[in-house]
Design a protein around this motif. Structure first.
Motif, PDB file in Angstrom:
ATOM      1  N   ALA A 189       0.667  -5.699  14.221  1.00 49.84           N
ATOM      2  CA  ALA A 189       1.780  -4.939  13.645  1.00 49.84           C
ATOM      3  C   ALA A 189       1.327  -4.290  12.345  1.00 49.84           C
ATOM      4  N   PHE A 190       0.079  -3.850  12.320  1.00 53.12           N
ATOM      5  CA  PHE A 190      -0.522  -3.406  11.068  1.00 53.12           C
ATOM      6  C   PHE A 190       0.022  -2.063  10.614  1.00 53.12           C
ATOM      7  N   ARG A 191       0.401  -2.006   9.351  1.00 51.33           N
ATOM      8  CA  ARG A 191       0.811  -0.762   8.697  1.00 51.33           C
ATOM      9  C   ARG A 191       0.730  -0.983   7.195  1.00 51.33           C
ATOM     10  N   GLN A 192       0.908   0.092   6.431  1.00 54.66           N
ATOM     11  CA  GLN A 192       0.731  -0.001   4.978  1.00 54.66           C
ATOM     12  C   GLN A 192       1.688  -1.007   4.341  1.00 54.66           C
ATOM     13  N   GLY A 193       2.912  -1.067   4.834  1.00 58.89           N
ATOM     14  CA  GLY A 193       3.886  -1.997   4.275  1.00 58.89           C
ATOM     15  C   GLY A 193       3.557  -3.449   4.518  1.00 58.89           C
ATOM     16  N   LEU A 197       0.823  -1.218   0.000  1.00 55.21           N
ATOM     17  CA  LEU A 197       0.000   0.000   0.000  1.00 55.21           C
ATOM     18  C   LEU A 197       0.854   1.262   0.000  1.00 55.21           C
ATOM     19  N   ARG A 198       2.110   1.154   0.368  1.00 61.72           N
ATOM     20  CA  ARG A 198       2.984   2.326   0.350  1.00 61.72           C
ATOM     21  C   ARG A 198       3.256   2.803  -1.072  1.00 61.72           C
ATOM     22  N   SER A 199       2.901   1.992  -2.063  1.00 57.71           N
ATOM     23  CA  SER A 199       3.076   2.411  -3.460  1.00 57.71           C
ATOM     24  C   SER A 199       1.956   3.334  -3.923  1.00 57.71           C
ATOM     25  N   LEU A 200       0.899   3.471  -3.112  1.00 60.60           N
ATOM     26  CA  LEU A 200      -0.237   4.310  -3.471  1.00 60.60           C
ATOM     27  C   LEU A 200      -0.083   5.709  -2.878  1.00 60.60           C
ATOM     28  N   PRO A 201      -0.781   6.700  -3.448  1.00 58.62           N
ATOM     29  CA  PRO A 201      -0.834   8.014  -2.800  1.00 58.62           C
ATOM     30  C   PRO A 201      -1.378   7.871  -1.384  1.00 58.62           C
ATOM     31  N   LEU A 253      -4.374   5.031   2.855  1.00 57.54           N
ATOM     32  CA  LEU A 253      -5.072   4.999   4.148  1.00 57.54           C
ATOM     33  C   LEU A 253      -6.468   4.419   4.008  1.00 57.54           C
ATOM     34  N   LEU A 254      -7.142   4.751   2.913  1.00 54.74           N
ATOM     35  CA  LEU A 254      -8.488   4.227   2.675  1.00 54.74           C
ATOM     36  C   LEU A 254      -8.456   2.710   2.516  1.00 54.74           C
ATOM     37  N   GLU A 255      -7.527   2.225   1.703  1.00 60.30           N
ATOM     38  CA  GLU A 255      -7.418   0.777   1.481  1.00 60.30           C
ATOM     39  C   GLU A 255      -6.974   0.055   2.751  1.00 60.30           C
ATOM     40  N   ALA A 256      -6.064   0.674   3.492  1.00 60.78           N
ATOM     41  CA  ALA A 256      -5.597   0.068   4.736  1.00 60.78           C
ATOM     42  C   ALA A 256      -6.736  -0.064   5.746  1.00 60.78           C
ATOM     43  N   ALA A 257      -7.549   0.969   5.856  1.00 60.33           N
ATOM     44  CA  ALA A 257      -8.681   0.930   6.788  1.00 60.33           C
ATOM     45  C   ALA A 257      -9.652  -0.181   6.415  1.00 60.33           C
ATOM     46  N   GLY A 258      -9.912  -0.343   5.122  1.00 59.54           N
ATOM     47  CA  GLY A 258     -10.807  -1.405   4.684  1.00 59.54           C
ATOM     48  C   GLY A 258     -10.241  -2.781   4.955  1.00 59.54           C
ATOM     49  N   THR A 259      -8.933  -2.918   4.836  1.00 63.48           N
ATOM     50  CA  THR A 259      -8.292  -4.216   5.072  1.00 63.48           C
ATOM     51  C   THR A 259      -8.284  -4.577   6.546  1.00 63.48           C
TER      52      THR A 259
END
Length: 303
Positions: free
Chosen positions: A200-204, A120-124, A129-135
């Motif tokens: 340990a959730f984060r965009q990476g 997800l760090r490859s996205l703006p 953040l939107l995709e991470a929240a959904g996941t």
């Protein structure tokens, strides 16, 4: 099947204990044999070892007997990664990478293959953040009454002494460390939520897949309230946030936005974010990355 022994990536080797007598070092030395045993037992063909890889596991890209691609993972034994496979079984591919097979003796996990180089760090930032929240929302399932996972109270209690010791290396952070320790004592008992969390959730930790656009990997599962999981998402790309105008206000807005979008209490998310920012920050300073650590402490102060 491969016959040549594998070589653990340097990043993994460097991150582990240099003591040849330590159990972790013994595990590292045994890795080539463990990998070969799993390749043979599960009829896998080794393509390559993923490099540079992570600091807490070895991942090999493999093909199954029917040529389906997969990933063979060996997490460092013990610690927060001990129940990774158990959590993946609970999620069964819902929001997370799917576990195909596991071996309790070696700790090996055979996982569906994801796009390791696309997170997800490859996205703006806003889209990420939107995709991470959904996941992460998909991962939050009620924990069974007799679950095998660590609890937030237990995990943060074990971390408290490390936080106190590491904080001594940054005397100027004393008030923040005191506040974080105060929150550590109060927060785990202040919620009735008992969800299985990624830990340990984060965009990476969210990779592109074929079965679903985005799937979480690498959990260090723990049972507790959702705000704990969301706190590290607040901290994602904090350097970018700090570099902008009005960074303190922007940090507080991010807390409010994520809390509201996932129906989490704002104040508790703020407090857990402060705790995790201080905890990570003082550890970074202790590990030698003073610039990153002090910036995390500054982020905590904004909250």
């Amino acid at each position: 099947m491969a016959t040549a022994p594998i070589e653990p990536p340097q990043r993994l080797v460097s991150s582990l204990s240099g003591d040849p007598e330590s159990p972790v070092r013994e595990w590292l030395d045994a890795l080539p044999t463990l990998v070969q045993q799993r390749l043979e037992a599960w009829d896998l063909t080794l393509e390559r070892v993923q490099a540079p890889g992570g600091r807490s596991s070895l991942v090999c890209l493999v093909r199954q007997k029917d040529q389906t691609p997969a990933a063979l993972k060996f997490p460092v034994p013990g610690g927060v990664f001990a129940h990774e496979g158990t959590a993946l079984e609970v999620w069964d591919g819902w929001g997370a990478v799917r576990l195909l097979r596991s071996d309790a003796a070696s700790g090996a996990l055979l996982l569906e293959r994801l796009q390791g180089g696309v997170s997800l760090r490859s996205l703006p930032e806003a889209k990420a953040l939107l995709e991470a929240a959904g996941t992460v929302r998909r991962l939050w399932v009620p924990a069974a009454p007799e679950h095998a996972f660590e609890t937030l109270a237990g995990r943060t209690e074990e971390a408290a002494e490390t936080l106190r010791t590491a904080g001594a290396l940054t005397p100027s952070a004393g008030p923040l460390v005191d506040r974080a320790l105060e929150l550590r004592r109060a927060l785990p008992d202040g919620s009735d939520e008992r969800f299985l969390l990624h830990g340990a959730f984060r965009q990476g930790k969210v990779l592109a897949g074929e079965r679903a656009p985005w799937l979480a990997v690498g959990p260090s599962p723990v049972v507790g309230e959702r705000a704990y999981d969301l706190a590290t998402l607040v901290l994602d790309r904090f350097e970018d946030l700090a570099a902008g105008a009005g960074a303190a206000a922007a940090a507080r807005r991010r807390v409010a936005k994520l809390a509201d979008s996932l129906e989490v209490d704002r104040d508790r998310l703020r407090d857990w974010t402060l705790y995790r920012a201080v905890d990570i920050g003082v550890r970074e300073v202790a590990a030698g990355d003073r610039q990153r650590g002090e910036l995390l402490l500054e982020f905590a102060a904004w909250l």
